[in-house]
Design a protein around this motif. Structure first.
Motif, PDB file in Angstrom:
ATOM      1  N   ALA A   1       0.832  -1.207   0.000  1.00  0.00           N
ATOM      2  CA  ALA A   1       0.000   0.000   0.000  1.00  0.00           C
ATOM      3  C   ALA A   1       0.865   1.254   0.000  1.00  0.00           C
ATOM      4  O   ALA A   1       0.639   2.178  -0.786  1.00  0.00           O
ATOM      5  N   ILE A   2       1.869   1.276   0.859  1.00  0.00           N
ATOM      6  CA  ILE A   2       2.760   2.439   0.913  1.00  0.00           C
ATOM      7  C   ILE A   2       3.572   2.539  -0.376  1.00  0.00           C
ATOM      8  O   ILE A   2       3.754   3.624  -0.922  1.00  0.00           O
TER       9      ILE A   2
ATOM     10  N   VAL B   1      -5.843   5.661  -2.670  1.00  0.00           N
ATOM     11  CA  VAL B   1      -5.388   5.099  -1.389  1.00  0.00           C
ATOM     12  C   VAL B   1      -5.794   6.014  -0.243  1.00  0.00           C
ATOM     13  O   VAL B   1      -6.263   5.534   0.804  1.00  0.00           O
ATOM     14  N   VAL B   2      -5.653   7.312  -0.426  1.00  0.00           N
ATOM     15  CA  VAL B   2      -6.058   8.263   0.626  1.00  0.00           C
ATOM     16  C   VAL B   2      -7.567   8.160   0.866  1.00  0.00           C
ATOM     17  O   VAL B   2      -8.015   8.130   2.022  1.00  0.00           O
ATOM     18  N   LEU B   3      -8.355   8.095  -0.212  1.00  0.00           N
ATOM     19  CA  LEU B   3      -9.810   7.943  -0.061  1.00  0.00           C
ATOM     20  C   LEU B   3     -10.152   6.661   0.694  1.00  0.00           C
ATOM     21  O   LEU B   3     -11.023   6.666   1.574  1.00  0.00           O
ATOM     22  N   ALA B   4      -9.487   5.574   0.364  1.00  0.00           N
ATOM     23  CA  ALA B   4      -9.741   4.307   1.050  1.00  0.00           C
ATOM     24  C   ALA B   4      -9.362   4.402   2.528  1.00  0.00           C
ATOM     25  O   ALA B   4     -10.083   3.895   3.397  1.00  0.00           O
ATOM     26  N   ALA B   5      -8.254   5.058   2.814  1.00  0.00           N
ATOM     27  CA  ALA B   5      -7.829   5.223   4.212  1.00  0.00           C
ATOM     28  C   ALA B   5      -8.841   6.062   4.990  1.00  0.00           C
ATOM     29  O   ALA B   5      -9.230   5.708   6.115  1.00  0.00           O
TER      30      ALA B   5
ATOM     31  N   THR C   1     -12.393   6.316 -13.729  1.00  0.00           N
ATOM     32  CA  THR C   1     -11.890   7.689 -13.614  1.00  0.00           C
ATOM     33  C   THR C   1     -10.388   7.685 -13.850  1.00  0.00           C
ATOM     34  O   THR C   1      -9.758   6.628 -13.937  1.00  0.00           O
ATOM     35  N   SER C   2      -9.824   8.846 -13.912  1.00  0.00           N
ATOM     36  CA  SER C   2      -8.372   8.949 -14.071  1.00  0.00           C
ATOM     37  C   SER C   2      -7.714   9.427 -12.771  1.00  0.00           C
ATOM     38  O   SER C   2      -6.644  10.023 -12.801  1.00  0.00           O
ATOM     39  N   LEU C   3      -8.368   9.137 -11.646  1.00  0.00           N
ATOM     40  CA  LEU C   3      -7.813   9.547 -10.359  1.00  0.00           C
ATOM     41  C   LEU C   3      -6.468   8.857 -10.115  1.00  0.00           C
ATOM     42  O   LEU C   3      -6.287   7.685 -10.440  1.00  0.00           O
ATOM     43  N   SER C   4      -5.565   9.581  -9.515  1.00  0.00           N
ATOM     44  CA  SER C   4      -4.251   9.047  -9.175  1.00  0.00           C
ATOM     45  C   SER C   4      -4.393   7.933  -8.138  1.00  0.00           C
ATOM     46  O   SER C   4      -5.251   8.008  -7.243  1.00  0.00           O
TER      47      SER C   4
END
Length: 183
Positions: A50-51, A162-166, A154-157
């Motif tokens: 993940a990191i 990962v931030v959204l999931a966190a 989408t073309s999200l980074s």
């Protein structure tokens, strides 16, 4: 020094026999580091993945850095990373020197087609194994589905995903905690 040499050798072997990019290397890292050597737990390696996904560079190389650091500090991180990339540097240098001479040969083109198909299977295998360990309840499943859909449509980074999931994971746990305190 012996453990640093072992780190270099283990990661060099993995780097020499894994093709197809960072994700294709994950099953081999899993097998070598978690199952064979117990240098890290399943949960630690998933955290490293993940990191590694959120940081610049190839996920497998980043993961090797984390594992090397865990084993022997900064020297271990550098040694494991160099061990992992060393075979690629040698192989890529040789291929770059000769590929133009052989790329037009149909056997070479067919070999690359077969390798790409194999890489897809290896990535799918890693996804299934990680999914079985990571999706532990209905909320994790919801997060997984939503992030998958966002990734595909989408073309999200990946960093944003990962931030959204966190944030979603923290929010869900906090809501569950507050609901538990009310009862």
């Amino acid at each position: 020094m012996k453990e640093l040499a072992e780190l270099f050798w283990i990661f060099a072997k993995m780097g020499a026999v894994t093709f197809g990019g960072g994700y294709a290397m994950l099953p081999i890292i899993q097998r070598e580091i978690v199952e064979k050597r117990q240098w890290a737990t399943e949960a630690e390696v998933m955290d490293y993945y993940a990191i590694g996904q959120c940081t610049p560079g190839i996920i497998a190389v980043n993961t090797s850095t984390f594992i090397g650091y865990k084993r022997k500090g900064i020297a271990g991180g550098f040694t494991a990373t160099f061990g992992f990339v060393f075979p690629s540097l040698v192989i890529i240098t040789i291929i770059a020197a000769f590929l133009q001479n052989f790329a037009h040969i149909s056997y070479v083109a067919h070999a690359f087609n077969g390798i790409r198909a194999c890489v897809c299977a290896l990535i799918l295998d890693a996804v299934i194994k990680l999914g079985k360990k990571s999706v532990i309840d209905k909320w994790c499943a919801v997060i997984c589905v939503v992030i998958t859909l966002l990734s595909v449509f989408t073309s999200l980074s990946p960093v944003i995903l990962v931030v959204l999931a966190a944030v979603a994971g923290i929010s869900i746990k906090n809501i569950q905690k507050m609901q538990g305190e009310k009862k």
